[in-house]
Write a protein that holds these residues in place. Sequence first.
Motif, PDB file in Angstrom:
ATOM      1  N   ASP A  18       7.935  -6.997  -8.418  1.00 56.59           N
ATOM      2  CA  ASP A  18       7.340  -5.680  -8.930  1.00 56.59           C
ATOM      3  C   ASP A  18       5.879  -5.604  -8.498  1.00 56.59           C
ATOM      4  O   ASP A  18       5.282  -6.609  -9.269  1.00 56.59           O
ATOM      5  CB  ASP A  18       7.981  -5.427 -10.367  1.00 56.59           C
ATOM      6  N   VAL A  19       5.437  -4.531  -8.206  1.00 61.92           N
ATOM      7  CA  VAL A  19       4.057  -4.287  -8.201  1.00 61.92           C
ATOM      8  C   VAL A  19       3.545  -3.229  -8.857  1.00 61.92           C
ATOM      9  O   VAL A  19       3.994  -2.186  -8.513  1.00 61.92           O
ATOM     10  CB  VAL A  19       3.490  -4.232  -6.601  1.00 61.92           C
ATOM     11  N   ARG A  20       2.420  -3.452  -9.668  1.00 64.36           N
ATOM     12  CA  ARG A  20       2.039  -2.294 -10.710  1.00 64.36           C
ATOM     13  C   ARG A  20       0.492  -2.027 -10.272  1.00 64.36           C
ATOM     14  O   ARG A  20      -0.029  -3.030 -10.307  1.00 64.36           O
ATOM     15  CB  ARG A  20       2.401  -2.642 -12.085  1.00 64.36           C
ATOM     16  N   LEU A  21       0.201  -0.805 -10.107  1.00 65.58           N
ATOM     17  CA  LEU A  21      -0.900  -0.151  -9.971  1.00 65.58           C
ATOM     18  C   LEU A  21      -1.209   0.886 -10.983  1.00 65.58           C
ATOM     19  O   LEU A  21      -0.264   1.697 -10.915  1.00 65.58           O
ATOM     20  CB  LEU A  21      -1.272   0.292  -8.477  1.00 65.58           C
ATOM     21  N   PRO A  22      -2.350   0.825 -11.396  1.00 64.81           N
ATOM     22  CA  PRO A  22      -2.919   1.994 -12.397  1.00 64.81           C
ATOM     23  C   PRO A  22      -2.927   3.342 -11.589  1.00 64.81           C
ATOM     24  O   PRO A  22      -2.865   4.396 -12.295  1.00 64.81           O
ATOM     25  CB  PRO A  22      -4.162   1.734 -13.026  1.00 64.81           C
ATOM     26  N   PHE A  23      -3.286   3.322 -10.344  1.00 67.83           N
ATOM     27  CA  PHE A  23      -3.591   4.725  -9.598  1.00 67.83           C
ATOM     28  C   PHE A  23      -3.050   4.496  -8.205  1.00 67.83           C
ATOM     29  O   PHE A  23      -2.958   3.090  -7.702  1.00 67.83           O
ATOM     30  CB  PHE A  23      -5.117   5.081  -9.606  1.00 67.83           C
ATOM     31  N   LEU A  24      -2.679   5.384  -7.649  1.00 76.07           N
ATOM     32  CA  LEU A  24      -2.461   5.606  -6.150  1.00 76.07           C
ATOM     33  C   LEU A  24      -3.362   6.240  -5.316  1.00 76.07           C
ATOM     34  O   LEU A  24      -3.284   6.320  -4.070  1.00 76.07           O
ATOM     35  CB  LEU A  24      -1.057   6.332  -5.929  1.00 76.07           C
ATOM     36  N   GLU A  25      -4.400   6.722  -6.023  1.00 78.77           N
ATOM     37  CA  GLU A  25      -5.451   7.508  -5.264  1.00 78.77           C
ATOM     38  C   GLU A  25      -6.807   6.584  -5.232  1.00 78.77           C
ATOM     39  O   GLU A  25      -7.263   6.210  -6.646  1.00 78.77           O
ATOM     40  CB  GLU A  25      -5.723   8.830  -5.422  1.00 78.77           C
ATOM     41  N   TYR A  26      -7.549   6.470  -4.074  1.00 80.15           N
ATOM     42  CA  TYR A  26      -8.594   5.543  -4.260  1.00 80.15           C
ATOM     43  C   TYR A  26      -9.668   5.893  -3.298  1.00 80.15           C
ATOM     44  O   TYR A  26      -9.400   6.781  -2.444  1.00 80.15           O
ATOM     45  CB  TYR A  26      -8.639   3.997  -3.838  1.00 80.15           C
ATOM     46  N   VAL A  27     -11.144   5.861  -3.483  1.00 80.02           N
ATOM     47  CA  VAL A  27     -12.173   6.170  -2.670  1.00 80.02           C
ATOM     48  C   VAL A  27     -12.447   5.092  -1.595  1.00 80.02           C
ATOM     49  O   VAL A  27     -12.318   3.955  -1.970  1.00 80.02           O
ATOM     50  CB  VAL A  27     -13.172   6.930  -3.413  1.00 80.02           C
TER      51      VAL A  27
END
Length: 265
Positions: A18-27
């Motif tokens: 399982d991979v958890r990211l707080p966001f899916l949008e980045y600059v």
Amino acid sequence: MSLWNNLKGKVFPDLSLDVRLPFLEYVQGGTVQGEVFLKAVRTSRRIKGIQLELLEEWYEGEDGGKGRRRQRESAAKMELAREVTVHPGETMELPFTLHLPLNLAISSDHHRCFLRVQVVIAFAPDVTRMIELTIKPSPAITAVWEALSWHLGFASCGLTSTSRQQVFKFCSGPGTPADFRHIEHIEMIFVNEEDGLRIHMKAKVDLLGNLDADNYFTVAIPYQEMFRSDGTPAHQCIGERIIRRLWDALRPVDKSHLTGKEPSC
């Protein structure tokens, strides 16, 4: 355990990823922070390595063309762990920080970005997860887009991609100053640098209504001029920088009203 169950355990590893990211949008140039979770359900699993990789995907060739093909290339990678064992009922938590390249391609219909997590397991197939990330332009590029629209009346009207290079197109409109109405459009390639933004431009100029000419030029704007002390964009300064460069590139030097004058910012 039967022979089939033993074989199934080797070919289809009993390991959840399982991979958890707080966001899916980045600059561009941003930082991805997340966590990888590994859990062995019934049997211990020896992990030979865990790798993170940032992949850029784009298409070469014309839409609908026979020669159109998908391309992928690694933009960044890191090794998260090596030679570890996950025991039944145990959950292994691995936090990570991945720095995005400063000039990672901006997401579009032609360009996509993925984070791939690959777990290499001894005597079994790898376990992999792919997560698509949306890459937004850097604050400097966003500020230029806004300045082009608000101060020069040029609106975004297209994007072309060749390999990993992106060319942004801006077309003149009703709000374009009279001195630049003969410019049909401007194409720009943005390069984020450590101390500023470099813009390679090509202006398509309509000469006498029946002859076109291309003009190539470059402008470099330091970040300290692009942003005020409070971090907000200095749109007027950016617009003046671009206007001055347009004047110098498209008009003879002795007729340029802006030659030798610094922007008032």
